[in-house]
Design a protein around this motif. Structure first.
Motif, PDB file in Angstrom:
ATOM      1  N   THR A 190       0.618  -1.234   0.097  1.00 39.92           N
ATOM      2  CA  THR A 190      -0.266  -0.009  -0.370  1.00 39.92           C
ATOM      3  C   THR A 190       0.991   1.220   0.035  1.00 39.92           C
ATOM      4  O   THR A 190       0.378   1.716  -0.536  1.00 39.92           O
ATOM      5  N   ARG A 191       1.635   1.642   0.616  1.00 36.62           N
ATOM      6  CA  ARG A 191       2.630   2.181   0.790  1.00 36.62           C
ATOM      7  C   ARG A 191       3.494   2.541   0.542  1.00 36.62           C
ATOM      8  O   ARG A 191       3.495   3.801  -0.819  1.00 36.62           O
ATOM      9  N   GLU A 192       4.112   1.746  -1.071  1.00 38.35           N
ATOM     10  CA  GLU A 192       4.983   1.763  -1.991  1.00 38.35           C
ATOM     11  C   GLU A 192       3.904   2.202  -3.300  1.00 38.35           C
ATOM     12  O   GLU A 192       3.923   3.269  -4.231  1.00 38.35           O
ATOM     13  N   ALA A 193       2.387   1.743  -3.113  1.00 37.78           N
ATOM     14  CA  ALA A 193       1.123   2.076  -4.253  1.00 37.78           C
ATOM     15  C   ALA A 193       0.857   4.007  -4.180  1.00 37.78           C
ATOM     16  O   ALA A 193       1.348   4.588  -5.153  1.00 37.78           O
ATOM     17  N   ARG A 194       0.533   4.130  -2.605  1.00 39.93           N
ATOM     18  CA  ARG A 194       0.311   5.159  -2.380  1.00 39.93           C
ATOM     19  C   ARG A 194       1.711   6.665  -2.943  1.00 39.93           C
ATOM     20  O   ARG A 194       1.106   7.558  -3.742  1.00 39.93           O
ATOM     21  N   GLU A 195       3.195   6.403  -2.670  1.00 39.96           N
ATOM     22  CA  GLU A 195       4.026   6.766  -2.845  1.00 39.96           C
ATOM     23  C   GLU A 195       4.288   6.945  -4.338  1.00 39.96           C
ATOM     24  O   GLU A 195       4.190   8.515  -4.649  1.00 39.96           O
ATOM     25  N   LEU A 196       3.698   5.852  -5.621  1.00 42.10           N
ATOM     26  CA  LEU A 196       3.821   6.123  -7.102  1.00 42.10           C
ATOM     27  C   LEU A 196       2.941   7.416  -6.906  1.00 42.10           C
ATOM     28  O   LEU A 196       2.618   7.871  -8.083  1.00 42.10           O
ATOM     29  N   ALA A 197       1.673   7.169  -6.729  1.00 47.67           N
ATOM     30  CA  ALA A 197       0.160   8.068  -6.892  1.00 47.67           C
ATOM     31  C   ALA A 197       0.702   9.387  -6.472  1.00 47.67           C
ATOM     32  O   ALA A 197       0.317  10.250  -7.737  1.00 47.67           O
ATOM     33  N   LEU A 198       1.108   9.759  -5.580  1.00 47.73           N
ATOM     34  CA  LEU A 198       1.346  11.201  -5.037  1.00 47.73           C
ATOM     35  C   LEU A 198       1.721  11.421  -5.321  1.00 47.73           C
ATOM     36  O   LEU A 198       2.613  13.232  -5.880  1.00 47.73           O
ATOM     37  N   SER A 199       3.436  11.189  -6.751  1.00 47.10           N
ATOM     38  CA  SER A 199       4.819  11.542  -7.525  1.00 47.10           C
ATOM     39  C   SER A 199       3.959  12.020  -8.329  1.00 47.10           C
ATOM     40  O   SER A 199       4.688  12.985  -9.441  1.00 47.10           O
ATOM     41  N   GLY A 200       2.525  11.642  -8.835  1.00 50.44           N
ATOM     42  CA  GLY A 200       2.267  12.060  -9.944  1.00 50.44           C
ATOM     43  C   GLY A 200       2.514  11.744 -11.210  1.00 50.44           C
ATOM     44  O   GLY A 200       2.574  12.086 -12.458  1.00 50.44           O
ATOM     45  N   SER A 201       3.106  10.295 -11.301  1.00 54.59           N
ATOM     46  CA  SER A 201       3.872   9.312 -12.477  1.00 54.59           C
ATOM     47  C   SER A 201       2.764   9.452 -12.908  1.00 54.59           C
ATOM     48  O   SER A 201       0.898   8.784 -12.116  1.00 54.59           O
ATOM     49  N   PRO A 202       2.722   9.792 -14.407  1.00 55.52           N
ATOM     50  CA  PRO A 202       1.462   8.970 -15.467  1.00 55.52           C
ATOM     51  C   PRO A 202       1.469   7.228 -15.235  1.00 55.52           C
ATOM     52  O   PRO A 202      -0.138   7.106 -15.590  1.00 55.52           O
TER      53      PRO A 202
END
Length: 376
Positions: A190-202
């Motif tokens: 969950t942490r890794e998925a949220r961090e990726l989403a928060l980074s704004g990565s397309p």
């Protein structure tokens, strides 16, 4: 009805839920209930346990309750010493719940309970040396050798999730850094998925869409479902968790040398998306690779209900054992009482005999005195 054929209640207490079920001797769940876990107050958790048990008892005749608790359970299986995700600190859970319910209660580490059920009814049947790893909010574990749970000197064996795999790594709820569960658990996914989403990565657009545009709503099951649907980012996230899983399993194999690893918990729902990269990392990391037999790595069969079933079955074993002890104690007590009765009767007879002998000696002495007097 023999106690071995009676019904028991198993309760699985995790970081987010209290799940309970009535379980028969074959491991079948006949009835079940679920509540949210009150994480801040131990008394509220006890209230939730008592409420859920009374509800089930109103419909079923049960002889004991088994509680699988997420935390360190002491060697007497009565107190929760520490629970990273709950408010338990040296909590005398067994006695507190027994006072409320009036039936025998067994407290067991939740991973031990899950491993027991997999050994009895699931993926570990027939295995003499079994290690079970549960991937949920954190990571739990258990060891079974020849049908016996290995709890350790103080009851805390199997806390694999808190092995340090990355010195100075992510902070863990236990207080340390770099624990294995920070890299191979549901929380890690969950942490890794949220961090990726928060980074704004397309590349995270499917994650964000599934979460309604709010990264905080992304969770492990959501990532797993996307991976099953073929989303490449979700697949990659699960592969990362799987690799960390395999590395940890290789470390455990070096220490314990089991024949089988059974992987359970909610994250195991990903199946081969998780286990395939885990096996690859295991083979690459295993000490002595190429020159030793390799343990099997299989998915748990009983799924999220394993802890509940195992706790109930362990409670049945405990109730049966207590009954045998009581019967044996009663027999010994009766035998002792009979022996004491015989001893008392013998002592009484001995006293009477001694009294008679004393009386005869006294009478003889009096006769001798009378004879002396007459001669005088």
């Amino acid at each position: 009805m023999a106690l071995t054929q009676a019904l028991t209640i198993g309760i699985d207490i995790g970081g987010t839920k209290v799940a309970a079920g009535v379980v028969d001797p074959e491991g079948n769940i006949l009835d079940r209930l679920r509540r949210d876990t009150p994480t801040k107050d131990p008394r509220e958790t006890e209230d939730a346990i008592a409420e859920i048990v009374r509800d089930l008892e109103s419909r079923h005749d049960v002889i004991a309750v088994g509680i699988g608790a997420a935390g360190f359970v002491d060697g007497t299986r009565s107190s929760v010493l520490f629970a990273p995700h709950l408010a338990w600190r040296h909590e005398p859970l067994r006695d507190a719940v027994e006072r409320r319910l009036g039936v025998p209660v067994v407290v067991e580490n939740d991973a031990n309970a899950a491993a027991w059920s997999e050994w009895r009814f699931g993926g570990g049947q027939g295995e003499s040396h079994l290690v079970c790893v549960t991937l949920g909010t954190g990571i739990g574990g258990a060891i079974l050798n020849d049908g016996a749970l290995q709890r350790g000197k103080f009851g805390i064996a199997g806390e694999f999730g808190h092995m340090q795999v990355v010195p100075g790594g992510h902070r863990c709820e236990c207080g340390n850094r770099g624990c294995w569960e920070q890299y191979a658990s549901g929380n890690a996914l969950t942490r890794e998925a949220r961090e990726l989403a928060l980074s704004g990565s397309p590349v995270a657009h499917n994650l964000l869409r599934a979460a309604g545009g709010d990264p905080r709503k992304i969770n492990g099951p959501m990532v797993t479902e996307l991976a099953k649907d073929g989303d490449p980012v979700a697949v990659e996230l699960l592969e990362d968790v799987g690799r960390w899983l395999g590395i940890g399993l290789a470390n455990l194999a070096a220490a314990l040398d089991p024949g089988t690893f059974v992987i359970g918990g909610g994250v195991s729902d990903a199946g081969e998306l998780l286990l395939a990269p885990a096996r690859e990392a295991f083979k690459r990391t295993l000490t002595g690779r190429g020159f030793r037999p390799e343990a099997r790595i299989v998915r748990a069969v009983l799924g999220p209900e394993a802890g509940m079933v195992g706790a109930a079955d362990l409670a049945r074993e405990e109730a049966t054992w207590l009954r045998r002890v009581r019967v044996k104690t009663t027999a010994v007590t009766a035998k002792t009482a009979a022996a004491r009765g015989r001893s008392t009767r013998v002592e009484r007879a001995a006293r009477k005999s001694a009294a008679r002998r004393t009386g005869l000696r006294a009478a003889s002495a009096e006769s001798a005195v009378e004879l002396d007097d007459s001669e005088a």
